[in-house]
Design a protein around this motif. Sequence first.
Motif, PDB file in Angstrom:
ATOM      1  N   ALA A 154     -21.696 -14.357 -29.454  1.00  0.00           N
ATOM      2  CA  ALA A 154     -22.830 -13.838 -28.919  1.00  0.00           C
ATOM      3  C   ALA A 154     -22.867 -11.977 -28.859  1.00  0.00           C
ATOM      4  CB  ALA A 154     -23.174 -14.206 -27.311  1.00  0.00           C
ATOM      5  N   THR A 155     -23.673 -11.410 -29.360  1.00  0.00           N
ATOM      6  CA  THR A 155     -23.866  -9.773 -29.230  1.00  0.00           C
ATOM      7  C   THR A 155     -25.041  -9.499 -28.991  1.00  0.00           C
ATOM      8  OG1 THR A 155     -24.554  -9.908 -31.711  1.00  0.00           O
ATOM      9  CG2 THR A 155     -22.027  -9.788 -31.270  1.00  0.00           C
ATOM     10  N   ALA A 156     -25.153  -8.167 -28.766  1.00  0.00           N
ATOM     11  CA  ALA A 156     -26.455  -7.501 -28.252  1.00  0.00           C
ATOM     12  C   ALA A 156     -26.688  -6.224 -28.865  1.00  0.00           C
ATOM     13  CB  ALA A 156     -26.310  -7.297 -26.734  1.00  0.00           C
ATOM     14  N   PRO A 174     -30.370  -9.899 -27.058  1.00  0.00           N
ATOM     15  CA  PRO A 174     -29.255 -10.761 -27.175  1.00  0.00           C
ATOM     16  C   PRO A 174     -29.183 -11.479 -28.747  1.00  0.00           C
ATOM     17  CG  PRO A 174     -30.254 -11.936 -25.681  1.00  0.00           C
ATOM     18  CD  PRO A 174     -30.915 -10.439 -25.733  1.00  0.00           C
ATOM     19  N   SER A 175     -28.222 -11.794 -29.154  1.00  0.00           N
ATOM     20  CA  SER A 175     -28.082 -12.591 -30.465  1.00  0.00           C
ATOM     21  C   SER A 175     -27.015 -13.611 -30.566  1.00  0.00           C
ATOM     22  CB  SER A 175     -28.416 -11.706 -31.714  1.00  0.00           C
ATOM     23  OG  SER A 175     -28.323 -12.517 -32.835  1.00  0.00           O
ATOM     24  N   VAL A 176     -26.999 -14.625 -30.927  1.00  0.00           N
ATOM     25  CA  VAL A 176     -25.922 -15.687 -31.083  1.00  0.00           C
ATOM     26  C   VAL A 176     -25.962 -16.358 -32.391  1.00  0.00           C
ATOM     27  CG1 VAL A 176     -27.186 -17.502 -30.006  1.00  0.00           C
ATOM     28  CG2 VAL A 176     -24.503 -17.278 -29.711  1.00  0.00           C
ATOM     29  N   GLN A 184     -24.767  -4.753 -34.899  1.00  0.00           N
ATOM     30  CA  GLN A 184     -25.168  -4.852 -33.304  1.00  0.00           C
ATOM     31  C   GLN A 184     -23.665  -4.498 -32.739  1.00  0.00           C
ATOM     32  OE1 GLN A 184     -26.612  -8.629 -32.102  1.00  0.00           O
ATOM     33  NE2 GLN A 184     -28.684  -7.776 -32.344  1.00  0.00           N
ATOM     34  N   GLU A 236     -14.949 -13.664 -22.994  1.00  0.00           N
ATOM     35  CA  GLU A 236     -15.729 -12.176 -23.119  1.00  0.00           C
ATOM     36  C   GLU A 236     -14.749 -10.930 -23.066  1.00  0.00           C
ATOM     37  OE1 GLU A 236     -18.208 -12.423 -19.716  1.00  0.00           O
ATOM     38  OE2 GLU A 236     -18.789 -14.444 -19.973  1.00  0.00           O
TER      39      GLU A 236
END
Length: 202
Positions: free
Chosen positions: A38-40, A46-48, A74, A97
């Motif tokens: 998961a990044t942002a 957010p995007s996964v 990202q 994380e």
Amino acid sequence: MQNDTSAIPQSDPFMLFEVWFAEAKESEPNDSNAMALATASPDGFPSVRMVLLKDHGSDGFVFYTNAESRKGGQIRANMRAALLFHWKSLRRQIRIEGPLEEVSAEMADAYFHSRARVSQIGSAASDQSRPLPDRQVYLDRVAALEEHYPEGNLPRPQHWTGFRLSPRRMEFWQDREFRLHDRRLFSRDSAEEAWSNTLLYP
């Protein structure tokens, strides 16, 4: 009703990861090293997606990607991410994380050239995540690279690299009957600090 003994020991989280990962390699039918990344974006969207863990140790968890892809963009803009391993066969999850750093060029070269030659060509031919007018366009690029490099390794594209996540939080989750799950969180503020840990309500 189950007893109150935790199934997740208060051990070093990297050692615990090694134990669980080794068990997953034995039990998972496909890709025990698959993990959700998961990044942002800089504005917080957010995007996964699923990626593969390619190296790990006490310094962190490494994956590789096209740095000009959506996730690569990202990451460059926001060098923090989260990982999730879910091993359904074991009824376990690990959430991780922390901040990211790019691996060295030497490390990226070594991994790129350890891949199958067709995989090297496929990566070099791809403008990952960007619009593709027709699949044949991509296949033509693959064919052109195969002709240009008839044997041996390809040069690693400069935009193809790896990133290491240095964990600040590692949460281990173990399924239990009646959804009375077991969760233990390990946390620290920097890579130099010792881990603290606590159980969490499920």
